[in-house]
Design a protein around this motif. Sequence first.
Motif, mmCIF file in Angstrom:
data_model
loop_
_atom_site.group_PDB
_atom_site.id
_atom_site.type_symbol
_atom_site.label_atom_id
_atom_site.label_comp_id
_atom_site.label_asym_id
_atom_site.label_seq_id
_atom_site.Cartn_x
_atom_site.Cartn_y
_atom_site.Cartn_z
ATOM 1 N N GLY A 220 -11.887 -41.921 -0.977
ATOM 2 C CA GLY A 220 -10.878 -41.144 -0.256
ATOM 3 C C GLY A 220 -10.693 -39.775 -0.887
ATOM 4 N N SER A 221 -10.758 -39.739 -2.207
ATOM 5 C CA SER A 221 -10.655 -38.455 -2.896
ATOM 6 C C SER A 221 -11.856 -37.589 -2.559
ATOM 7 N N ALA A 222 -13.030 -38.197 -2.589
ATOM 8 C CA ALA A 222 -14.251 -37.426 -2.354
ATOM 9 C C ALA A 222 -14.358 -36.964 -0.896
ATOM 10 N N VAL A 223 -14.047 -37.873 0.030
ATOM 11 C CA VAL A 223 -14.175 -37.519 1.451
ATOM 12 C C VAL A 223 -12.952 -36.732 1.879
ATOM 13 N N GLY A 224 -13.165 -35.463 2.172
ATOM 14 C CA GLY A 224 -12.009 -34.648 2.540
ATOM 15 C C GLY A 224 -12.416 -33.550 3.493
ATOM 16 N N LEU A 225 -11.622 -32.475 3.466
ATOM 17 C CA LEU A 225 -11.947 -31.337 4.328
ATOM 18 C C LEU A 225 -13.357 -30.850 4.026
ATOM 19 N N GLY A 226 -13.788 -31.030 2.777
ATOM 20 C CA GLY A 226 -15.133 -30.624 2.374
ATOM 21 C C GLY A 226 -16.205 -31.298 3.219
ATOM 22 N N ASN A 227 -16.002 -32.550 3.583
ATOM 23 C CA ASN A 227 -17.024 -33.277 4.349
ATOM 24 C C ASN A 227 -16.993 -32.932 5.822
ATOM 25 N N ILE A 228 -15.767 -32.831 6.358
ATOM 26 C CA ILE A 228 -15.682 -32.774 7.816
ATOM 27 C C ILE A 228 -15.513 -31.343 8.320
ATOM 28 N N PHE B 141 -20.587 -30.400 -5.853
ATOM 29 C CA PHE B 141 -19.550 -30.524 -6.870
ATOM 30 C C PHE B 141 -18.167 -30.740 -6.255
ATOM 31 N N PHE B 142 -17.859 -29.864 -5.298
ATOM 32 C CA PHE B 142 -16.546 -29.915 -4.662
ATOM 33 C C PHE B 142 -16.374 -31.211 -3.874
ATOM 34 N N THR B 143 -17.404 -31.584 -3.149
ATOM 35 C CA THR B 143 -17.270 -32.723 -2.247
ATOM 36 C C THR B 143 -17.111 -34.036 -3.009
ATOM 37 N N LEU B 144 -17.662 -34.098 -4.228
ATOM 38 C CA LEU B 144 -17.479 -35.336 -5.000
ATOM 39 C C LEU B 144 -16.203 -35.293 -5.860
ATOM 40 N N SER B 145 -15.382 -34.280 -5.648
ATOM 41 C CA SER B 145 -14.122 -34.130 -6.413
ATOM 42 C C SER B 145 -14.373 -34.033 -7.913
ATOM 43 N N LEU B 146 -15.406 -33.265 -8.297
ATOM 44 C CA LEU B 146 -15.703 -33.170 -9.730
ATOM 45 C C LEU B 146 -15.045 -31.942 -10.334
ATOM 46 N N GLY B 147 -14.809 -32.005 -11.621
ATOM 47 C CA GLY B 147 -14.282 -30.845 -12.335
ATOM 48 C C GLY B 147 -12.796 -30.645 -12.154
ATOM 49 N N MET B 148 -12.126 -31.567 -11.476
ATOM 50 C CA MET B 148 -10.685 -31.361 -11.312
ATOM 51 C C MET B 148 -9.878 -32.615 -11.610
ATOM 52 N N ALA B 149 -10.290 -33.297 -12.614
ATOM 53 C CA ALA B 149 -9.487 -34.369 -13.200
ATOM 54 C C ALA B 149 -9.387 -35.639 -12.356
ATOM 55 N N ALA B 150 -9.746 -35.535 -11.064
ATOM 56 C CA ALA B 150 -9.495 -36.676 -10.178
ATOM 57 C C ALA B 150 -10.278 -37.920 -10.608
ATOM 58 N N MET B 151 -11.571 -37.741 -10.864
ATOM 59 C CA MET B 151 -12.379 -38.932 -11.170
ATOM 60 C C MET B 151 -12.068 -39.469 -12.578
ATOM 61 N N THR C 75 -6.063 -38.303 1.775
ATOM 62 C CA THR C 75 -6.537 -39.131 0.658
ATOM 63 C C THR C 75 -7.116 -38.265 -0.470
ATOM 64 N N SER C 76 -7.576 -37.055 -0.132
ATOM 65 C CA SER C 76 -8.046 -36.157 -1.191
ATOM 66 C C SER C 76 -6.857 -35.540 -1.923
ATOM 67 N N ALA C 77 -5.888 -35.086 -1.149
ATOM 68 C CA ALA C 77 -4.748 -34.413 -1.765
ATOM 69 C C ALA C 77 -3.982 -35.357 -2.698
ATOM 70 N N ILE C 78 -3.893 -36.636 -2.339
ATOM 71 C CA ILE C 78 -3.148 -37.533 -3.234
ATOM 72 C C ILE C 78 -3.865 -37.679 -4.580
ATOM 73 N N SER C 79 -5.190 -37.566 -4.576
ATOM 74 C CA SER C 79 -5.868 -37.665 -5.879
ATOM 75 C C SER C 79 -5.603 -36.424 -6.723
ATOM 76 N N LEU C 80 -5.433 -35.288 -6.060
ATOM 77 C CA LEU C 80 -5.130 -34.066 -6.817
ATOM 78 C C LEU C 80 -3.727 -34.162 -7.412
ATOM 79 N N LEU C 81 -2.800 -34.699 -6.620
ATOM 80 C CA LEU C 81 -1.428 -34.833 -7.124
ATOM 81 C C LEU C 81 -1.369 -35.890 -8.228
HETATM 82 N N1 PFF Z 1 -13.608 -33.766 -2.360
HETATM 83 C C1 PFF Z 1 -12.644 -33.165 -1.495
HETATM 84 C C2 PFF Z 1 -13.308 -32.646 -0.266
HETATM 85 O O1 PFF Z 1 -14.519 -32.749 -0.121
HETATM 86 O O2 PFF Z 1 -12.608 -32.129 0.581
HETATM 87 C C3 PFF Z 1 -11.874 -32.054 -2.122
HETATM 88 C C4 PFF Z 1 -11.255 -32.441 -3.377
HETATM 89 C C5 PFF Z 1 -10.349 -33.466 -3.471
HETATM 90 C C6 PFF Z 1 -11.628 -31.824 -4.460
HETATM 91 C C7 PFF Z 1 -9.845 -33.866 -4.645
HETATM 92 C C8 PFF Z 1 -11.112 -32.213 -5.653
HETATM 93 C C9 PFF Z 1 -10.244 -33.248 -5.748
HETATM 94 F F1 PFF Z 1 -9.781 -33.598 -6.900
#
Ligand code: PFF
Length: 468
Positions: free
Chosen positions: A23-31, A235-245, A329-335
């Motif tokens: 859910g974190s990975a699949v976000g606006l980045g994918n769609i 990088f962005f789509t897998l939610s890397l580099g921003m603490a989520a994983m 589901t992405s935003a909740i992982s950031l929060l």
């Molecule tokens: N991976 C999300 C996307 O593809 O839209 C964006 C994202 C969510 C990036 C959560 C980073 C994160 F921690």
Amino acid sequence: MPESSSPRALWGSRIGFILAAAGSAVGLGNIWKFPYITGNNGGGAFVLVYLICIALVGLPIMMAELMIGRYTRRDAVGAFRTLARPGSPWRLAGWISILAAFVILSYYSVVAGWTLEYILRAVQGAFRTPATTGTVETAEQVRALFDGLIESGPRQLLWHFLFIGVCLGIVIGGVQKGIERWSKILMPLLLGLLALLFVNGMLSDGARQAWVFMFRPDFSKLTSGAVLEALGHAFFTLSLGMAAMITYGSYLSRAENLFASGLRIALLDTVIALIAGLAIFPIVFSAGMQPGAGPGLVFQTIPVVFSNLPGGNILALLFFLLLAFAALTSAISLLESQVAYLIDERDWGRKRATAFLAGLAFLVGIPSALSSNLLQHITPIANLGVFDSIDLIASNYLLPISGLLTALYVGWFWSDQEEKQELMADGSVWIYPLWHFLIRFVAPIAVGIILYYKIEETGLFAFFAGLF
Ligand code: PFF
């Protein structure tokens, strides 16, 4: 293996964790982003490079982040504090990643807010087909709808406020009763909606053209800029580099096989991005429109296409619901990544931490929401507006820097023994040498190259050279 004093929350089930992390990975980045950058970069060859980047760079770093989280059982800052000595540069990685989560949430929520406006419009019947209402929703009308939205500060602020409010409502419930529970509801809904839209795309006239566009590589269309974009997006789509994983990994049971988990999450993310492309491009092609419409593809081109299809208003409603669920589901992982920091490092209670950080995200997002209206003449970096400048700092600098530090630390400085134990609880040692090679050499070099070009592109080198 370090243990923290208080018992740590854990995911309730394997599927709960996979759905939350996917859910974190699949976000606006994918769609939203993947289809339009594929369109801009000519299709097939770009898709192929993107898949290679996911496999060779994204996946190894995702496993490294999950590993760091589970090993230390801490938020991102605490994880690097546990692993690295005081004063060592590795500690910066944790701070930068939390900062990235903070900055990204503030503007991610503004774009997510747009999807809420579109849902409301669909409910009001704005995308109805001519046959049912007698009104032809022309390209002009849809453009007016989008322009009206981004020109209105108050409307964007309202949606931004509501969206952050929903994130708060979920994260405040905690790991199992908030994030996991909602991921188990939202992700299947998202998959169902996507499946419907995919079938709809496959039944339309442009289906064949879409397959060819996405999967027949034409390398003459591949530029070096496209390769960089593919890498950055992986990088962005897998939610890397921003603490989520790191944070989500910290709630994972030691019995889970990290390699298999990382693989499942990355696969789900990739398959969903490809299916989103296969849902969107056929209808774009059948309407005789261009795939390279840029960021407006989803908010401007798609609604026009829908409004000319029978049942298009329902399709539009489903599509924007899909986008909203993915963003949520992405935003909740950031929060959650930031909340975990206040809970673990500052001993705050979850309620207070969530309310404080959600409030802050709302306030910090205000300039982004006003970027295309009240603040449109303010250009903090080069000639970019506020929104684009903030996105540039986060995606071009913060993410790659924290990813690079993570890859270098795990590749070169962490003990092989501990890594092996983390990666393969089930003892399947065969994958270790391959993963270690990728995280040691391939990932840092690839991320280093992105960083170099991004810095050069924005003239930062020239800026520093000018200082001396
Ligand atoms: N991976 C999300 C996307 O593809 O839209 C964006 C994202 C969510 C990036 C959560 C980073 C994160 F921690």
